[in-house]
Design an enzyme around this catalytic site. Structure first.
Site, PDB file in Angstrom:
ATOM      1  N   GLU A 157      38.129   5.759 -41.817  1.00 31.80           N
ATOM      2  CA  GLU A 157      38.866   6.875 -40.332  1.00 31.80           C
ATOM      3  C   GLU A 157      39.214   8.309 -41.578  1.00 31.80           C
ATOM      4  O   GLU A 157      39.884   9.337 -40.981  1.00 31.80           O
ATOM      5  CB  GLU A 157      39.827   6.531 -39.580  1.00 31.80           C
TER       6      GLU A 157
HETATM    7  C1  LIG Z   1      37.532  -2.842 -43.691  1.00 32.76           C
HETATM    8  C2  LIG Z   1      36.620  -1.713 -43.217  1.00 32.76           C
HETATM    9  C3  LIG Z   1      36.728  -1.543 -41.784  1.00 32.76           C
HETATM   10  C4  LIG Z   1      35.911   0.040 -41.909  1.00 32.76           C
HETATM   11  N1  LIG Z   1      36.024   0.031 -40.368  1.00 32.76           N
HETATM   12  C5  LIG Z   1      34.798   0.765 -39.943  1.00 32.76           C
HETATM   13  C6  LIG Z   1      33.885   1.540 -38.662  1.00 32.76           C
HETATM   14  O1  LIG Z   1      34.569   0.665 -37.775  1.00 32.76           O
HETATM   15  N2  LIG Z   1      33.251   2.317 -37.974  1.00 32.76           N
HETATM   16  C7  LIG Z   1      32.973   2.992 -39.309  1.00 32.76           C
HETATM   17  O2  LIG Z   1      31.672   3.844 -38.937  1.00 32.76           O
HETATM   18  N3  LIG Z   1      32.920   3.063 -40.732  1.00 32.76           N
HETATM   19  C8  LIG Z   1      34.145   1.759 -40.847  1.00 32.76           C
HETATM   20  N4  LIG Z   1      34.730   1.381 -42.048  1.00 32.76           N
HETATM   21  C9  LIG Z   1      33.908   2.839 -43.556  1.00 32.76           C
HETATM   22  C10 LIG Z   1      34.714   3.481 -43.437  1.00 32.76           C
HETATM   23  O3  LIG Z   1      35.861   4.056 -43.069  1.00 32.76           O
HETATM   24  C11 LIG Z   1      33.923   4.684 -45.003  1.00 32.76           C
HETATM   25  O4  LIG Z   1      34.722   3.285 -46.032  1.00 32.76           O
HETATM   26  C12 LIG Z   1      34.692   5.359 -45.004  1.00 32.76           C
HETATM   27  O5  LIG Z   1      34.209   6.835 -44.995  1.00 32.76           O
HETATM   28  C13 LIG Z   1      34.464   5.973 -46.617  1.00 32.76           C
HETATM   29  O6  LIG Z   1      33.318   5.858 -46.652  1.00 32.76           O
HETATM   30  P1  LIG Z   1      32.753   4.916 -47.913  1.00 32.76           P
HETATM   31  O7  LIG Z   1      33.447   3.602 -48.786  1.00 32.76           O
HETATM   32  O8  LIG Z   1      31.568   4.599 -48.031  1.00 32.76           O
HETATM   33  O9  LIG Z   1      33.144   5.304 -49.738  1.00 32.76           O
HETATM   34  P2  LIG Z   1      32.254   6.653 -49.764  1.00 32.76           P
HETATM   35  O10 LIG Z   1      32.196   8.228 -49.493  1.00 32.76           O
HETATM   36  O11 LIG Z   1      31.616   6.497 -51.270  1.00 32.76           O
HETATM   37  O12 LIG Z   1      33.384   7.383 -51.523  1.00 32.76           O
HETATM   38  C14 LIG Z   1      34.250   6.711 -52.487  1.00 32.76           C
HETATM   39  C15 LIG Z   1      35.008   8.008 -53.068  1.00 32.76           C
HETATM   40  O13 LIG Z   1      34.395   9.207 -53.158  1.00 32.76           O
HETATM   41  C16 LIG Z   1      35.713   9.954 -52.940  1.00 32.76           C
HETATM   42  N5  LIG Z   1      34.341  11.375 -52.692  1.00 32.76           N
HETATM   43  C17 LIG Z   1      33.186  11.215 -51.741  1.00 32.76           C
HETATM   44  N6  LIG Z   1      33.087  12.708 -51.490  1.00 32.76           N
HETATM   45  C18 LIG Z   1      33.921  13.385 -52.054  1.00 32.76           C
HETATM   46  C19 LIG Z   1      33.989  14.675 -52.249  1.00 32.76           C
HETATM   47  N7  LIG Z   1      33.191  15.934 -51.310  1.00 32.76           N
HETATM   48  N8  LIG Z   1      34.426  14.965 -52.586  1.00 32.76           N
HETATM   49  C20 LIG Z   1      35.585  14.354 -53.140  1.00 32.76           C
HETATM   50  N9  LIG Z   1      35.726  13.513 -53.268  1.00 32.76           N
HETATM   51  C21 LIG Z   1      34.254  12.312 -52.734  1.00 32.76           C
HETATM   52  C22 LIG Z   1      36.140   9.450 -51.607  1.00 32.76           C
HETATM   53  O14 LIG Z   1      37.355  10.349 -50.922  1.00 32.76           O
HETATM   54  C23 LIG Z   1      36.626   7.631 -51.855  1.00 32.76           C
HETATM   55  O15 LIG Z   1      37.546   7.689 -52.689  1.00 32.76           O
HETATM   56  C24 LIG Z   1      35.138   0.832 -42.794  1.00 32.76           C
HETATM   57  C25 LIG Z   1      35.629   0.165 -43.656  1.00 32.76           C
HETATM   58  C26 LIG Z   1      36.492  -1.008 -44.313  1.00 32.76           C
HETATM   59  C27 LIG Z   1      36.825  -0.997 -46.257  1.00 32.76           C
END
Ligand SMILES: Cc1cc2nc3c(=O)[nH]c(=O)nc-3n(C[C@H](O)[C@H](O)[C@H](O)COP(=O)(O)OP(=O)(O)OC[C@H]3O[C@@H](n4cnc5c(N)ncnc54)[C@H](O)[C@@H]3O)c2cc1C
Length: 583
Positions: free
Chosen positions: A393
């Site tokens: 979220e």
């Molecule tokens: C158990 C689980 C349930 C989930 N449920 C849902 C769901 O129901 N619906 C849904 O749509 N999604 C869901 N998600 C997805 C979740 O919302 C994403 O994992 C989350 O938004 C982060 O995206 P990412 O994992 O691709 O991380 P990334 O975006 O790849 O980020 C990796 C790291 O880099 C940091 N980062 C990224 N961009 C920047 C920036 N510009 N500046 C500084 N730091 C940055 C982030 O903060 C993070 O620490 C779920 C994930 C999990 C693990």
């Protein structure tokens, strides 16, 4: 008179203003809801109490039995926020958040299953659905005949939600949907998906827009992958969801073609107090466990609860839980009172509550010592379950950028010309960042620097005077800090993440303190100073911690080693690891 369409306590702080009327009096659950809420809380306990062994088994197996989902349905827990006319309980935000708190006291996976359904899965239908769409789906969502899921994330689109590659193209009056969503909570048990896809812009050559669709699992071409093997909240269902040439009639569009990105952000914003409520429930459960554990465990001939280091942990956990409950309740109350611009405050409540729970889970495990590490005790599961809250979220990192940039944006937007150059820049920090004109920048710095017109607290009880004065002083300082940041970095501020993080941390601290002051004020008014002695102690500890953290962050906005840290990190990236050994 406060304009509910744009008033924001936190954004006003960056202009040196304290919008006291927004946060005093402390919000209360609506009278009409109170009785039903109490019944639902009792029903939740009746359903979930004493089932720790089952939750443990489901955690190990990584699955929630279908029969238990049936129990959730029969207790009406999928209809919490569905209006009564559609068969639900029609709870407002505060009552809903309170129910999630109660569920999370028992188990994180259960709270998430219910929360993902209401907070985000079907929230879009409530917010943007047409009457016909609501009539069609809400009754089934209320009973749980349909469980809902929110489908935004994809392999290439996590924090950068605008980068989704799922597409929907027109075919006559229909749409054809193709793509795959990742890590979708309830993905494998849902019948109702809110799906975000790229749709072509009207006319030729325009940039693709994002549009939200309702997709039901009975449509040909909808499928889901296996349940993911996760670190925590293992019994809550998480899968990929795939759409292969799914044909959708026009009445599956939610909130208008091209309006999907804003809709996704609005859904996430309005759902955040559900997650916050869950975190508060987790903290309360931990305090119950830790205090008993520490009183029972004897070392050095005494219960470990006698020792200062244990008291320090339990004291801090209590302060954190009280502050988290205050800020989550405050934001829920603002939403229930019809305030529209609560996104920053909601982000703050999510950041604070999720991190407070994380600290509490870690400390509770520490208090339990070696037992805490053993699977037969509940602590390690709570630690695993709590970790995800800082990631989904909106990661707390991205939310911090959002908090700081939105606050700076409001400061600059005081002037018309500044507003026009800033609007697109910082309005959707998650989507992308733009530029500030030099002129606008100058104006912003002068303006924000001079908006020193002091408006302090007038409504708070005299017993809170010193904390209120500290708050006023630090809120003026943060307005000046925002001004300095604008002046120093200009359009480059969007990339100054070290500074933005500090600004965000200051705003988190100040808003949490403001919410807690308001709650303690209400307690003193109701019970007198003697009656509210413990609440006064709690706010005293919080206020002292906030003062020193804010001071440190303010100082480091100007004097820091940011460039050195970057250099150290760049060198690590260059060698892809650590470069030393004592051998
Ligand atoms: C158990 C689980 C349930 C989930 N449920 C849902 C769901 O129901 N619906 C849904 O749509 N999604 C869901 N998600 C997805 C979740 O919302 C994403 O994992 C989350 O938004 C982060 O995206 P990412 O994992 O691709 O991380 P990334 O975006 O790849 O980020 C990796 C790291 O880099 C940091 N980062 C990224 N961009 C920047 C920036 N510009 N500046 C500084 N730091 C940055 C982030 O903060 C993070 O620490 C779920 C994930 C999990 C693990």
């Amino acid at each position: 008179m406060i304009d509910k369409s744009e008033a924001s306590f936190v954004q006003s702080l960056c202009m040196g203003q304290i919008l006291e009327e927004l946060i005093v009096p402390f919000p209360e659950v609506r009278k009409a809801e109170k009785e039903t809420l109490e019944q639902v809380l009792a029903a939740v306990d009746q359903l979930l109490a004493g089932r720790e062994k089952e939750f443990r088994e489901w955690d190990v197996k990584g699955e929630m039995p279908a029969a238990f989902l049936e129990e959730l349905r029969s207790f009406g827990l999928f209809g919490l926020i569905v209006p009564e006319e559609f068969g639900g309980m029609g709870f407002g935000t505060m009552a809903y958040s309170r129910v999630l708190q109660q569920i999370a006291r028992h188990d994180g996976s259960v709270a998430l299953t219910v929360g993902a359904h209401s907070s985000i899965g079907m929230r879009g239908l409530l917010l943007f659905g047409t009457d016909e769409q609501k009539r069609r789906w809400l009754p089934k969502l209320a009973t749980g005949e349909m469980i809902a899921a929110f489908c935004l994330t994809e392999p290439g689109a996590g924090s950068d939600a605008a980068a989704v590659r799922t597409t929907a193209v027109r075919d006559g009056n229909d749409w054809i949907l193709n793509g795959e969503k990742l890590w979708i909570t309830n993905g494998g048990i849902a019948q109702f998906y809110t799906v975000f896809a790229k749709t072509p812009a009207p006319g030729d050559g325009g940039k693709a827009q994002m549009t939200a669709f309702v997709v039901t699992s009975d449509l040909p071409g909808v499928s889901h992958g296996p349940h993911e093997d996760k670190m925590g909240i293992r019994a809550s269902n998480t899968t990929t969801v795939r759409f292969e040439d799914v044909r959708l009639s026009g009445d599956h569009v939610l909130g208008g073609v091209g309006k999907g990105f804003k809709a996704a952000m609005k859904i996430l914003n309005s759902g955040r107090t559900g997650l916050g409520g869950g975190c508060v429930g987790g903290m309360k459960a931990l305090l119950g466990l830790s205090t008993k554990q520490a009183k029972e465990r004897k070392q050095f001939g005494r219960p470990i609860s006698d020792f200062g280091l244990i008291k320090q942990k339990v004291g801090q956990m209590t302060v954190d839980a009280y502050a988290a409950e205050s800020v989550v309740t405050m934001v829920s109350g603002l939403i229930d009172q019809g305030y529209q611009d609560y996104a920053v405050e909601a982000a703050i409540s999510k950041v604070f509550a999720t991190e407070a729970l994380w600290r509490g889970a870690d400390e509770a495990l520490q208090i339990a010592g070696g037992n805490g590490y053993m699977r037969e005790y509940p602590y390690e599961k709570v630690v695993r379950d709590a970790r995800i809250n800082r990631i989904f979220e909106g990661t707390n990192d991205i939310l911090r950028l959002f908090i700081a940039l939105s606050a700076v944006n409001r400061a600059a937007a005081q002037l018309k010309d500044v507003a026009s150059s800033m609007k697109g820049v910082l309005h959707d920090p998650i989507k992308g960042f733009g530029v500030l004109s030099d002129y606008a920048l100058k104006q912003a710095s002068i303006r924000t620097g001079l908006v020193g017109e002091k408006r302090g607290f007038t409504l708070l009880h005299p017993a809170l005077k010193s904390h209120a004065e500290q708050f006023e002083e630090q809120s003026r300082e943060v307005a000046w800090a925002a001004d300095r940041l604008l002046r120093r970095h200009g359009k480059a501020i969007v990339d100054k993440q070290f500074a933005l993080r500090r600004l965000a941390d200051i705003l988190v601290d100040l808003f949490v303190l403001a919410a807690t002051l308001s709650r303690v004020h209400a307690a003193v008014e109701a019970k007198g100073e003697a009656g509210a002695a413990q609440e006064l102690e709690i706010v005293r500890v919080l206020s002292r911690d906030v003062r020193s953290r804010v001071r440190g962050n303010l100082r480091r906005i100007d004097v820091n080693e940011d460039e050195t840290v970057k250099s150290v990190a760049d060198a690590a990236f260059e060698r892809e690891g650590f470069g030393w050994d004592v051998l």
